[in-house]
Design a protein around this motif. Structure first.
Motif, short mmCIF file in Angstrom:
data_model
loop_
_atom_site.label_atom_id
_atom_site.label_comp_id
_atom_site.label_asym_id
_atom_site.label_seq_id
_atom_site.Cartn_x
_atom_site.Cartn_y
_atom_site.Cartn_z
N LYS A 113 -7.82 -24.81 -2.62
CA LYS A 113 -8.16 -23.37 -2.71
C LYS A 113 -9.36 -23.03 -1.82
CE LYS A 113 -6.15 -20.91 -5.20
NZ LYS A 113 -4.93 -20.20 -4.75
N ALA A 114 -10.37 -23.90 -1.78
CA ALA A 114 -11.57 -23.64 -0.97
C ALA A 114 -11.20 -23.51 0.51
CB ALA A 114 -12.59 -24.75 -1.17
N LYS A 115 -10.22 -24.29 0.94
CA LYS A 115 -9.78 -24.24 2.35
C LYS A 115 -8.99 -22.96 2.61
CE LYS A 115 -9.30 -28.91 3.95
NZ LYS A 115 -8.41 -30.04 3.97
N GLU A 116 -8.13 -22.65 1.66
CA GLU A 116 -7.19 -21.53 1.78
C GLU A 116 -7.87 -20.17 1.84
OE1 GLU A 116 -3.87 -22.90 -0.97
OE2 GLU A 116 -4.40 -20.87 -1.68
N LEU A 117 -8.90 -19.98 0.98
CA LEU A 117 -9.51 -18.64 0.85
C LEU A 117 -10.46 -18.34 2.00
CD1 LEU A 117 -10.34 -18.61 -2.99
CD2 LEU A 117 -8.41 -17.53 -1.87
N GLU A 118 -10.57 -17.06 2.33
CA GLU A 118 -11.49 -16.62 3.38
C GLU A 118 -12.94 -16.67 2.89
OE1 GLU A 118 -10.41 -14.49 6.50
OE2 GLU A 118 -8.96 -16.11 6.19
N SER A 119 -13.11 -16.58 1.57
CA SER A 119 -14.46 -16.48 0.99
C SER A 119 -15.39 -17.58 1.51
CB SER A 119 -14.39 -16.63 -0.53
OG SER A 119 -13.31 -15.90 -1.01
N LYS A 120 -16.67 -17.22 1.55
CA LYS A 120 -17.67 -18.15 2.12
C LYS A 120 -18.43 -18.90 1.04
CE LYS A 120 -17.73 -17.55 6.71
NZ LYS A 120 -16.28 -17.56 6.72
N ARG A 121 -18.47 -18.33 -0.17
CA ARG A 121 -19.29 -18.93 -1.24
C ARG A 121 -18.46 -19.24 -2.48
NH1 ARG A 121 -23.73 -14.76 -0.15
NH2 ARG A 121 -25.23 -15.98 1.01
N PHE A 122 -18.78 -20.39 -3.08
CA PHE A 122 -18.03 -20.83 -4.27
C PHE A 122 -18.99 -21.41 -5.31
CE2 PHE A 122 -15.19 -20.99 -0.68
CZ PHE A 122 -13.96 -20.57 -1.18
N ILE A 123 -18.74 -21.05 -6.56
CA ILE A 123 -19.48 -21.66 -7.68
C ILE A 123 -18.52 -22.66 -8.30
CG2 ILE A 123 -20.51 -21.22 -9.96
CD1 ILE A 123 -21.19 -18.35 -8.78
N ILE A 124 -18.97 -23.91 -8.41
CA ILE A 124 -18.06 -24.99 -8.78
C ILE A 124 -18.37 -25.54 -10.17
CG2 ILE A 124 -17.21 -27.30 -8.11
CD1 ILE A 124 -16.41 -25.05 -6.14
N GLY A 125 -17.40 -25.38 -11.08
CA GLY A 125 -17.56 -25.85 -12.45
C GLY A 125 -16.76 -27.11 -12.71
N THR A 126 -17.26 -28.20 -12.17
CA THR A 126 -16.69 -29.52 -12.50
C THR A 126 -17.73 -30.56 -12.13
OG1 THR A 126 -14.70 -30.91 -12.41
CG2 THR A 126 -15.43 -29.98 -10.32
#
Ligand code: 13P
Length: 300
Positions: free
Chosen positions: A218-231
Motif C-alpha cells: 500500500k505504501a508503494k501504491e499510494l501517492e501520499s507522502k506521509r504514513f503513520i504505522i501501527g505495527t
C-alpha cells in the motif's frame, strides 16, 4: 562489506542455505536475507525453496511452519528463545473444550499457533488472508483462535458466527488510539495503516488495516507522502528503504517485539557455522498440521 557479512555470505553458499526474514527483524538481519516478507509470503517461500537449509529469522512458530512444509530440510531458528507469547496463549485442552462446546463449528487457527494446535484445526490463516479463509470455509460457525483482535476485525466483516479465543499480541496492544490521534494532529495528511492485531478502537480510526506485507504494498501504491504505522517498528526499515521519498512515523518507539529482536547477525552466523539450533516437529503432528497449512496456501 564488513567481516561478519562476508562470512555469512560465504557460509550460506557453502552450506546451500537460504535466509528468510520476517518484516519485523532488525534492519541488518533483513539486509542479509534472501527473502523478507510477512507470515503468508514466508510460508509460500518456504514451500517453494530448493535450498537444503533454511535459516529462519523470525519467531518459533514461523520456523515450525517452514519445517512442517519441508521435513527433509534442516530448518534453523538462530535463537530458540524467540517465541511468540500470542501463540502460547492457547493450549490443546482449551481448543478441545471449545470444540466440545461448539460441535458444528470449524476451527480456523491463526498462523501464530503451535504445530500441535494447527494439527487440531481445520485450516490455518494469517493476517493477510483471515477474512478470505473465513468466507471460503464450508461452515457458518467458526472457532477462531487465538487472537481476539484479529478475530474481532474479521467478525465485523462477515455474517458468519465467530467464537473467538481471548488471546492477544502483547506488543500490538501498546499501539494506542490517543498516540495515533496526536500524530494525526501534527501530520494531518498522513495515512494511518495498522495491523489487525491492534485493539478495536485503533482499528476503527485507521485508513487501512493490513498485514505487514499489505502495508508495504500500500505504501508503494499510494501517492501520499506521509504514513503513520501501527505495527511492530521493524517494518519501518523496509518501508523507508523501498520508499526513500516518503516519511513513516511509528505510533510509538515502544512498539518492539523482544522476541523478533533476539535474532542478531552474530546468531545468524553461528547458526550457519553449526547448523543449529534446529527446529523439529513430531511426524504425526507435522502431517496433520501440514493439512491445515496446505489448505490455507490453496486460498489465493
Ligand atoms: P504478518 O503476517 O502481518 O507479517 O504478521 C505477523 C505477526 O506475527 C504479527 O504479530
Amino acid at each position: 562489506m564488513n567481516d561478519i557479512l562476508k562470512e555469512i555470505k560465504k557460509l550460506k553458499e557453502e552450506k546451500g542455505a537460504v535466509i528468510l526474514a520476517h518484516n519485523y527483524q532488525r534492519g541488518e538481519v533483513q539486509d542479509i536475507a534472501d527473502f523478507v516478507g510477512d507470515s503468508l509470503e514466508l510460508s509460500r517461500c518456504a514451500a517453494k525453496t530448493n535450498a537444503k537449509v533454511i535459516i529462519f529469522c523470525g519467531v518459533h512458530f514461523m520456523a515450525e511452519v517452514a519445517k512442517i512444509l519441508n521435513p527433509e530440510k534442516k530448518v534453523i531458528l538462530p535463537d530458540l528463545k524467540a517465541g511468540c507469547p500470542l501463540a502460547n496463549m492457547i493450549k490443546l485442552e482449551d481448543l478441545n473444550k471449545l470444540k466440545e462446546e461448539n460441535p458444528r463449528a470449524k476451527v480456523i487457527c491463526y498462523i501464530n499457533t503451535s504445530a500441535e494446535i494447527k494439527a487440531n484445526s481445520d485450516i490455518c490463516c494469517t493476517s493477510s488472508n483471515a477474512l478470505k479463509v473465513v468466507e471460503r470455509i464450508d461452515a457458518e460457525e467458526i472457532i477462531f483462535i487465538p487472537d481476539m483482535n484479529l478475530g474481532s476485525f474479521v467478525s465485523k466483516n462477515t455474517k458468519k458466527k465467530m467464537i473467538i479465543w481471548q488471546g492477544f499480541c502483547p506488543t500490538h496492544i501498546w499501539i494506542k488510539k490517543e498516540d495515533i490521534l496526536r500524530l494525526k494532529e501534527k501530520y494531518r495528511d498522513a495515512i494511518v495503516m495498522v495491523h489487525p492485531e491492534c485493539l478495536p478502537d485503533v482499528v476503527e480510526i485507521a485508513d487501512y488495516v493490513l498485514s505487514t506485507g499489505g502495508m508495504l504494498k500500500k505504501a508503494k501504491e499510494l501517492e501520499s507522502k506521509r504514513f503513520i504505522i501501527g505495527t511492530e517498528n521493524g517494518i519501518i526499515h523496509r518501508l523507508k528503504k523501498e520508499n526513500p521519498s516518503k516519511e513513516f512515523y511509528p505510533v510509538s518507539n515502544k512498539i518492539i517485539c523482544p522476541n523478533m529482536k533476539r535474532i542478531t547477525l552474530k546468531k545468524v552466523l553461528n547458526s550457519l557455522k553449526n547448523l543449529k539450533p534446529e527446529i523439529n516437529v513430531e511426524e504425526n503432528i507435522r502431517i496433520k498440521a501440514k493439512v491445515a497449512i496446505d489448505k490455507m496456501l490453496e486460498v489465493v
